[in-house]
Design a protein around this motif. Structure first.
Motif, mmCIF file in Angstrom:
data_model
loop_
_atom_site.group_PDB
_atom_site.id
_atom_site.type_symbol
_atom_site.label_atom_id
_atom_site.label_comp_id
_atom_site.label_asym_id
_atom_site.label_seq_id
_atom_site.Cartn_x
_atom_site.Cartn_y
_atom_site.Cartn_z
ATOM 1 N N VAL A 190 2.190 53.572 14.936
ATOM 2 C CA VAL A 190 2.513 54.910 15.441
ATOM 3 C C VAL A 190 3.850 55.377 14.868
ATOM 4 O O VAL A 190 3.994 56.524 14.428
ATOM 5 C CB VAL A 190 2.539 54.910 16.976
ATOM 6 C CG1 VAL A 190 3.140 56.205 17.506
ATOM 7 C CG2 VAL A 190 1.133 54.724 17.525
ATOM 8 N N GLY B 80 3.490 56.287 11.206
ATOM 9 C CA GLY B 80 2.786 57.562 11.060
ATOM 10 C C GLY B 80 3.676 58.751 11.372
ATOM 11 O O GLY B 80 3.656 59.764 10.661
ATOM 12 N N LEU B 81 4.483 58.633 12.411
ATOM 13 C CA LEU B 81 5.386 59.726 12.768
ATOM 14 C C LEU B 81 6.495 59.889 11.731
ATOM 15 O O LEU B 81 6.910 61.016 11.430
ATOM 16 C CB LEU B 81 5.983 59.464 14.150
ATOM 17 C CG LEU B 81 4.982 59.522 15.312
ATOM 18 C CD1 LEU B 81 5.641 59.082 16.604
ATOM 19 C CD2 LEU B 81 4.410 60.922 15.461
ATOM 20 N N THR C 277 0.535 67.803 17.425
ATOM 21 C CA THR C 277 0.000 66.470 17.707
ATOM 22 C C THR C 277 1.050 65.370 17.761
ATOM 23 O O THR C 277 0.818 64.341 18.413
ATOM 24 C CB THR C 277 -1.044 66.082 16.647
ATOM 25 O OG1 THR C 277 -0.428 66.075 15.347
ATOM 26 C CG2 THR C 277 -2.199 67.065 16.643
ATOM 27 N N ALA C 278 2.192 65.549 17.089
ATOM 28 C CA ALA C 278 3.185 64.473 17.019
ATOM 29 C C ALA C 278 3.676 64.026 18.395
ATOM 30 O O ALA C 278 3.801 62.811 18.635
ATOM 31 C CB ALA C 278 4.361 64.899 16.136
ATOM 32 N N VAL D 216 1.006 61.765 19.855
ATOM 33 C CA VAL D 216 0.933 60.479 19.152
ATOM 34 C C VAL D 216 2.072 59.574 19.597
ATOM 35 O O VAL D 216 1.883 58.380 19.851
ATOM 36 C CB VAL D 216 0.966 60.701 17.627
ATOM 37 C CG1 VAL D 216 1.018 59.366 16.893
ATOM 38 C CG2 VAL D 216 -0.256 61.486 17.175
ATOM 39 N N PHE E 186 1.308 58.245 22.987
ATOM 40 C CA PHE E 186 0.356 57.130 22.917
ATOM 41 C C PHE E 186 1.081 55.821 22.620
ATOM 42 O O PHE E 186 0.813 54.788 23.245
ATOM 43 C CB PHE E 186 -0.690 57.409 21.846
ATOM 44 C CG PHE E 186 -1.524 56.202 21.497
ATOM 45 C CD1 PHE E 186 -2.506 55.743 22.356
ATOM 46 C CD2 PHE E 186 -1.309 55.516 20.304
ATOM 47 C CE1 PHE E 186 -3.272 54.628 22.041
ATOM 48 C CE2 PHE E 186 -2.058 54.404 19.983
ATOM 49 C CZ PHE E 186 -3.049 53.953 20.848
ATOM 50 N N GLY E 187 2.018 55.847 21.650
ATOM 51 C CA GLY E 187 2.797 54.648 21.365
ATOM 52 C C GLY E 187 3.614 54.202 22.561
ATOM 53 O O GLY E 187 3.754 53.000 22.823
ATOM 54 N N THR F 120 8.265 57.715 21.467
ATOM 55 C CA THR F 120 8.340 59.089 21.966
ATOM 56 C C THR F 120 9.422 59.875 21.241
ATOM 57 O O THR F 120 9.238 61.048 20.881
ATOM 58 C CB THR F 120 8.623 59.091 23.470
ATOM 59 O OG1 THR F 120 7.548 58.438 24.152
ATOM 60 C CG2 THR F 120 8.747 60.501 24.005
ATOM 61 N N GLY G 20 8.246 60.898 17.911
ATOM 62 C CA GLY G 20 7.298 62.011 18.023
ATOM 63 C C GLY G 20 7.997 63.348 18.154
ATOM 64 O O GLY G 20 7.604 64.340 17.530
#
Length: 258
Positions: free
Chosen positions: A55, A58-59, A164-165, A168, A171-172, A206, A209
């Motif tokens: 995660v 990806g961010l 979406t960030a 995501v 979620f992490g 977070t 994100g």
């Protein structure tokens, strides 16, 4: 069996005096290897679960994409806007469509408008003037739409990242906190030192994100306003082309030379 009078605890092979017994027993409940050694962002990333690491990566990639789009689109906007401004000035200064077309160069939006209007006039030569202006306006509208769509490429990606960030990253965070609670259950202790690293790693997701989402939203709004200004420039250039076509048609109807 009680400890000898001189000593109150023996923890990890270290003999401690009686005065330090309560603190020693409290520390003995947490194994030294479970305590965090590096709570820097890089250290928390290395210690995080594989899902949380994915995660975070990806961010971080989304953040790099955001700033790359910013640099590329700023250069593209500056070049296209300057070229269109010069083209609109040439169109306004020209007396005929042929003269404006001779001054136009390259493949800018203004040159495409002039060529589209010239093609329509050539195809309508010898016919009635009725409807020529509408057909030219239709061609110009197509050129404007394509130019604005080309200028807006990449901004949709910013909107997607901004939307979406945060989720995501959340979620992490949820995944990391879930692992922390699992660690509490396995260690059978509520000592904060056991769960703090996992919670910190989860909150870092977070934070990443938000770091990816906030600039993406701000940059998207900036480009949305820039595209609106570019559309206005396109409309002004198209209006200039329509005026040239109208003058040429009037001269042709009066028997003058176009």
């Amino acid at each position: 069996m009680p400890f000898p009078p001189r000593y109150s605890a023996a923890v990890a092979g270290v003999i401690l005096p009686a005065a330090a017994a309560p603190a020693a027993w409290a520390q003995a409940l947490v194994a030294p290897e479970t305590l965090p050694h590096d709570l820097s962002p890089l250290g928390m990333f290395r210690q995080a679960d594989i899902v949380v690491q994915a995660v975070m990566l990806g961010l971080a990639f989304a953040s790099v994409v955001t700033w790359t789009v910013l640099v590329v689109k700023l250069i593209e906007f500056a070049q296209a806007s300057a070229a269109l401004r010069r083209g609109a000035g040439r169109i306004e200064a020209a007396d005929t469509l042929r003269a404006a077309l001779a001054e136009a160069g390259g493949s800018g939006a203004d040159a495409r408008m002039l060529r589209a209007a010239a093609r329509e006039l050539n195809r309508s030569a010898g016919g009635a003037r009725l409807g020529v202006g509408e057909r030219v306006a239709s061609h110009l509208a197509q050129v404007q739409a394509r130019a604005a769509r080309q200028m807006g490429r990449g901004t949709g990606l910013l909107a997607t990242i901004g939307a979406t960030a945060p989720f995501v990253g959340l979620f992490g965070t949820v995944w990391g906190i879930m692992n922390s609670f699992i660690g509490i259950s396995r260690a059978q202790t509520t000592n904060l030192a056991v769960v703090a690293p996992g919670i910190a790693e989860a909150l870092l997701a977070t934070a990443l994100g938000l770091i990816a989402a906030i600039p993406a939203v701000v940059i998207y709004n900036v480009f949305a306003r820039a595209i609106a200004g570019y559309r206005l420039q396109l409309a002004e250039a198209a209006a200039g082309v329509e005026r040239l076509v109208s003058r040429d048609l009037d001269r042709a109807a009066a028997g003058g030379r176009v």
